[in-house]
Design a protein around this motif. Sequence first.
Motif, PDB file in Angstrom:
ATOM      1  N   ALA A 223       0.251  -6.972  -6.450  1.00  0.00           N
ATOM      2  CA  ALA A 223      -1.044  -7.497  -6.184  1.00  0.00           C
ATOM      3  C   ALA A 223      -1.627  -7.384  -4.579  1.00  0.00           C
ATOM      4  O   ALA A 223      -2.779  -7.230  -4.349  1.00  0.00           O
ATOM      5  N   LYS A 224      -0.532  -7.355  -3.664  1.00  0.00           N
ATOM      6  CA  LYS A 224      -1.059  -7.133  -2.406  1.00  0.00           C
ATOM      7  C   LYS A 224      -1.236  -5.628  -2.098  1.00  0.00           C
ATOM      8  O   LYS A 224      -2.200  -5.631  -1.239  1.00  0.00           O
ATOM      9  N   ALA A 225      -0.877  -4.676  -2.920  1.00  0.00           N
ATOM     10  CA  ALA A 225      -1.236  -3.600  -2.681  1.00  0.00           C
ATOM     11  C   ALA A 225      -2.311  -3.203  -3.395  1.00  0.00           C
ATOM     12  O   ALA A 225      -2.712  -2.025  -3.309  1.00  0.00           O
ATOM     13  N   GLY A 226      -2.940  -4.085  -4.002  1.00  0.00           N
ATOM     14  CA  GLY A 226      -4.244  -3.890  -4.784  1.00  0.00           C
ATOM     15  C   GLY A 226      -3.927  -2.974  -6.101  1.00  0.00           C
ATOM     16  O   GLY A 226      -5.041  -2.131  -6.505  1.00  0.00           O
ATOM     17  N   LEU A 227      -2.744  -2.993  -6.601  1.00  0.00           N
ATOM     18  CA  LEU A 227      -2.609  -2.250  -7.815  1.00  0.00           C
ATOM     19  C   LEU A 227      -2.733  -3.201  -9.107  1.00  0.00           C
ATOM     20  O   LEU A 227      -2.224  -2.518 -10.246  1.00  0.00           O
TER      21      LEU A 227
END
Length: 230
Positions: free
Chosen positions: A110-114
Amino acid sequence: MSKARLVITALFVEHQTPSEVATRYGVHRSWVYKLKARYETEGDAALEPRSRRPTTSPTAISDHTTDLIVRLRKELSEVGLDAGPDTIAWHLQQHHDVTVSAATISRHLAKAGLVVPEPRKRPKSSYIRFEAQMPNETWQSDFTHYRLSTGHDTEILTWLDDCTRMAIRVTAHHRSPHPSSSPSSVPRSKPLESPPQPSPTTAWYSPSASPASAAKADATASSTNSADCT
């Protein structure tokens, strides 16, 4: 004014000793000395609040593991395989000898936007509750099915005032084995002339009848009972 600024003012403007300042403001003397040394080195920047976040986290995963999680996510997705946190955790343990929990993997994805946010529940803030502005402005009704101990099916009809939430009328009706074409509920959008009053007898009427007609039936039944009593 912050306590740190008060302490610095007492030290450098009023020329009080650290012991006097600590007693005056109810703080530890070692903190006064530490603040004094910091102010002499950094100036006014020493008065700004500092983050209490720890400088190290023993349980944090390495940057190499984070990059590996992102790479596995992309590789599994490209070949059409499942790329969820549990699958990535299995690949990390089986092929890279790295143990990471599925929750940690999900957080880094989620932090990597995936991860596309897909909330399972609609937030309560999105609901708009209907409420009338004045009493007796709008009524609403609802049916509740209930089976008696005798095995007979009944329908409980409830009429509520949309402003006061008062139960105007609650009656029970036998369920018909041959339903007619009458509607099961009658929404009201205009105020009635007079709300139905509770009666000592139970008035049975068709679900398609309005509360006003039911009120008249109750009034008739009440007057009949009074006449019988006299």
